[in-house]
Write a protein that holds these residues in place. Structure first.
Motif, short mmCIF file in Angstrom:
data_model
loop_
_atom_site.label_atom_id
_atom_site.label_comp_id
_atom_site.label_asym_id
_atom_site.label_seq_id
_atom_site.Cartn_x
_atom_site.Cartn_y
_atom_site.Cartn_z
N GLU A 1 0.85 -1.19 0.00
CA GLU A 1 0.00 0.00 0.00
C GLU A 1 0.88 1.23 0.00
O GLU A 1 2.05 1.17 0.33
CB GLU A 1 -0.89 0.04 1.26
CG GLU A 1 -1.88 -1.08 1.39
CD GLU A 1 -2.70 -0.99 2.66
OE1 GLU A 1 -2.58 -0.01 3.41
OE2 GLU A 1 -3.48 -1.92 2.91
N VAL A 2 0.29 2.37 -0.33
CA VAL A 2 0.99 3.64 -0.23
C VAL A 2 0.17 4.52 0.69
O VAL A 2 -0.99 4.78 0.40
CB VAL A 2 1.17 4.31 -1.61
CG1 VAL A 2 1.82 5.67 -1.48
CG2 VAL A 2 1.96 3.40 -2.54
N PRO A 3 0.72 4.97 1.81
CA PRO A 3 2.04 4.62 2.35
C PRO A 3 2.07 3.15 2.80
O PRO A 3 1.02 2.55 3.04
CB PRO A 3 2.20 5.57 3.54
CG PRO A 3 0.82 5.89 3.97
CD PRO A 3 -0.03 5.84 2.72
N PRO A 4 3.27 2.60 2.92
CA PRO A 4 3.39 1.18 3.31
C PRO A 4 2.74 0.91 4.66
O PRO A 4 2.82 1.73 5.58
CB PRO A 4 4.89 0.94 3.39
CG PRO A 4 5.52 2.07 2.68
CD PRO A 4 4.57 3.22 2.74
N LYS A 5 2.08 -0.21 4.73
CA LYS A 5 1.45 -0.63 5.99
C LYS A 5 2.21 -1.87 6.46
O LYS A 5 2.37 -2.83 5.72
CB LYS A 5 -0.02 -0.96 5.76
CG LYS A 5 -0.73 -1.48 6.99
CD LYS A 5 -2.18 -1.83 6.66
CE LYS A 5 -2.88 -2.46 7.83
NZ LYS A 5 -4.26 -2.85 7.50
N VAL A 6 2.69 -1.82 7.70
CA VAL A 6 3.44 -2.93 8.29
C VAL A 6 2.80 -3.28 9.62
O VAL A 6 2.53 -2.40 10.43
CB VAL A 6 4.93 -2.58 8.49
CG1 VAL A 6 5.69 -3.75 9.08
CG2 VAL A 6 5.56 -2.14 7.19
N GLU A 7 2.54 -4.56 9.82
CA GLU A 7 1.98 -5.03 11.09
C GLU A 7 2.92 -6.04 11.72
O GLU A 7 3.56 -6.83 11.04
CB GLU A 7 0.62 -5.69 10.87
CG GLU A 7 -0.47 -4.73 10.45
CD GLU A 7 -1.81 -5.41 10.26
OE1 GLU A 7 -2.82 -4.70 10.36
OE2 GLU A 7 -1.85 -6.63 10.02
N TYR A 8 2.97 -5.99 13.05
CA TYR A 8 3.81 -6.90 13.82
C TYR A 8 2.92 -7.74 14.73
O TYR A 8 1.91 -7.25 15.25
CB TYR A 8 4.80 -6.11 14.68
CG TYR A 8 5.78 -5.32 13.86
CD1 TYR A 8 6.97 -5.90 13.43
CD2 TYR A 8 5.50 -4.01 13.48
CE1 TYR A 8 7.86 -5.18 12.65
CE2 TYR A 8 6.39 -3.29 12.71
CZ TYR A 8 7.57 -3.88 12.30
OH TYR A 8 8.46 -3.17 11.53
#
Length: 126
Positions: free
Chosen positions: A78-85
Motif C-alpha cells: 500500500e501507499v504509504p506502506p502498511k506494516v503489522e507486527y
C-alpha cells in the motif's frame, strides 16, 4: 550435575547465555509484552504504547526479535506502506515465563528498592 554441563554453561555459545543476551536487553521483553496486548500492532501504535523508546531502538529491537523468530512482520503493498507486527508461536510460548518474571518483580520491587537504599547509605557511611 556433571562437570562438563557446568563448563557448557560458561562457554559463549551456551544456549542460556545466547538466548538471554538477546531477550534481556533494555527493550525486548517490553516489546514482547506490549505486542501481547493486541493480536497485531502497527509500528506507530507500538511506539505510542512504549513512549520512552526511540524510533531507532524500536526498529532495531523488532528486527532482532524477528531474526530470532519471536516477532512476525507483515508488509502490505500500500501507499504509504502498511506494516503489522505480531507474536509468533515461539514468543507466545515464552510469555508465561515473562509473566512469571513480571509478577515476581511486582512482588519484590519495593523490598529490592529498600535494600538498594540501605546499601547506598552504608556505602556513603551514613
Amino acid at each position: 550435575m556433571k562437570r562438563n554441563e557446568i563448563i557448557d554453561e560458561l562457554v559463549p555459545d551456551c544456549p542460556i547465555r545466547n538466548i538471554l543476551a538477546r531477550i534481556s536487553d533494555k527493550w525486548s521483553l517490553l516489546v514482547l509484552y506490549t505486542l501481547n496486548q493486541e493480536p497485531t500492532m502497527r509500528f506507530n501504535a507500538l511506539q505510542k504504547s512504549i513512549p520512552d523508546i526511540s524510533q531507532k531502538m524500536l526498529t532495531v529491537t523488532l528486527k532482532t526479535l524477528e531474526e530470532d523468530g519471536f516477532v512476525s512482520r507483515k508488509v502490505y503493498a500500500e501507499v504509504p506502506p502498511k506494516v503489522e507486527y505480531s507474536l509468533t508461536e515461539r514468543a507466545l510460548s515464552l510469555l508465561p515465563c515473562i509473566n512469571t518474571l513480571i509478577a515476581w518483580a511486582k512482588e519484590n520491587m519495593e523490598d529490592i528498592i529498600q535494600d538498594r537504599k540501605k546499601s547506598k547509605k552504608i556505602k556513603e557511611g551514613k
